[in-house]
Motif scaffolding. Sequence first.
Motif, short mmCIF file in Angstrom:
data_model
loop_
_atom_site.label_atom_id
_atom_site.label_comp_id
_atom_site.label_asym_id
_atom_site.label_seq_id
_atom_site.Cartn_x
_atom_site.Cartn_y
_atom_site.Cartn_z
N ALA B 76 -15.29 105.74 -106.32
CA ALA B 76 -15.71 107.02 -106.91
C ALA B 76 -17.12 106.91 -107.48
N ILE B 77 -17.42 105.78 -108.15
CA ILE B 77 -18.74 105.61 -108.76
C ILE B 77 -19.82 105.60 -107.69
N ALA B 78 -19.57 104.80 -106.65
CA ALA B 78 -20.58 104.71 -105.59
C ALA B 78 -20.87 106.10 -105.03
N GLU B 79 -19.84 106.90 -104.85
CA GLU B 79 -20.03 108.23 -104.28
C GLU B 79 -20.87 109.12 -105.19
N HIS B 80 -20.41 109.22 -106.47
CA HIS B 80 -21.11 110.12 -107.40
C HIS B 80 -22.53 109.64 -107.70
N VAL B 81 -22.65 108.33 -107.94
CA VAL B 81 -23.98 107.80 -108.24
C VAL B 81 -24.91 107.96 -107.04
N GLY B 82 -24.37 107.68 -105.86
CA GLY B 82 -25.18 107.81 -104.65
C GLY B 82 -25.74 109.22 -104.50
N VAL B 83 -24.83 110.20 -104.66
CA VAL B 83 -25.25 111.60 -104.52
C VAL B 83 -26.32 111.95 -105.56
N SER B 84 -26.09 111.52 -106.82
CA SER B 84 -27.05 111.86 -107.88
C SER B 84 -28.40 111.20 -107.63
N LEU B 85 -28.37 109.93 -107.25
CA LEU B 85 -29.64 109.22 -107.03
C LEU B 85 -30.43 109.86 -105.90
N TYR B 86 -29.72 110.29 -104.87
CA TYR B 86 -30.37 110.95 -103.74
C TYR B 86 -31.09 112.22 -104.21
#
Lengths: 257, 272
Positions: B76-86
Amino acid sequence: MPPKIEINDLTKVFVKKTGSVTALQNISMTIEDGEFVCLVGPSGCGKTTLLRILAGLEKHSAGNFKINAEQSKRPLQSMVFQEKGILPWMTVEDNVAFGLAMRKAPKDIIAKQTAYYLEKTGLTQFASLYPSELSGGMKQRVSIARAFANDPEILLMDEPFAALDEQNKFILQEELLSIWAETKKTVLFITHSIDEALMLSDRILLMSAQPGQIIQEVRIDRPRPRKIEEIRKDPELAAQFVDIWQHLQKEVQKSRT
Amino acid sequence: MTQSGKIVQDPVRVERAEWKRQQTKARLQQLLTIVSPVLLLVLWEVLSRTGVMDIRFFPPPTAILQTFWELLVSGAIAEHVGVSLYRIALGFLAGVIPGIIIGLMMGLFTPIRHFVSPLVMALMPIPTLALLPIIIILFGIGDLSKVITIAGSVFFPVVINTAAGVLNIDKIYLDVANNYGASKSQFFFKIALPGALPVMLEGIQMGQAIALLTIVAAEMMGATSGIGYLIWTSYKAFLLQNMFVGLIMISFFGYLFSLLLRGLQKKLLPWR
């Protein structure tokens, strides 16, 4: 040979909201090729304005001046600025090469000229440092090296040693004279120090307080190379110091009121 | 050693002892910067576990850490963080690049400055977040609306600092460039750009902080993913441990970006 610099009836007026100020009034002079001339006057007499006009940094209001060129591809003039005149984001070497780089001199010429004047000013070992790592005296050496490396027809110097301590000032004056003697450049040097003018000049021009006018011309016929000790000991120069001071005293008083 | 009744001390030894004392003092002070966050966490843990602080609102750090681990394993973290960083990366660039270009033009060309600066001054105080409803209507709830919101927030500090950076270049450097015959492009690359760079980078640093603030708020209002979304949905479901994980991620990336930009600053400004 025609004189190197000819100035005829040069006048500069600054217009402000409160009125106008005549900074320079009918300045006329000629400076011979290879001559070292000091312009001495009280602060605010317009000597810097005159230099800035010759340097192309300011427009004159009336009159004209001419710098006679020997070689067409040489720049007409280069200026040695007061302290802070070197670029903090460039290394010593890039600062010295600045003029040559700006006029797109061939790479090998830039390298040669830069190395030569770094050596002359004792900066070779500091070549890759930034100015913030240098002392005040070193910075002014960079400024001097930059001007000479650019190989201009004439050199304009705006109180380059004013911010230095006295010992450093003496050392740099002698160094400047030795480089100058080698290159035979025409120099117009501004200072408020009579001592400095006596040490450096072939000829001293005294300026009055506002409006700036040339009020007196003094020839200094001391043999070169000059040493600060000899200049200080010389009774004739001591007399000239007093003479110049008496001429200037009035003007300094005037500019204070 | 005595000499005519007085104790003669070795000056080098005296100064060396003093120097050692100073060194120890400096090291102890450095230790303090590590001690303060650790102390805070320990205090939090104790107060939470003993029930002095309401455990529902302030779950103990160890519990948050456990939740962090669970979310990390579940992806879940990888998904949310990835989207936000993008979104942050795109929005940051979309704000910084025009900010630098317009700021440089404002600094270099007086007519442009007079023309543009009233617009900048008038628009700057409006929080981009207040425009978020319109931005969502126009650009949807996907990445684009977030990118635009961030870009709008980042643009202003960058444009103002870049223009100020150019204007604050010491006049003597302009004289030097003039006197040595710099052409327009030489003036730009050798004087204006390096001269403006320190202040410009301050603006970019500020923009970076604003980008993080903006992304969280923007993802709270209209989004289906991202750190802000994680925080908001956890909050609504009263999963406060998950919410704290989101907050810690923001804190972590804020710190990381600051360090990266500080490093970039050192690289770009070797003369300082």
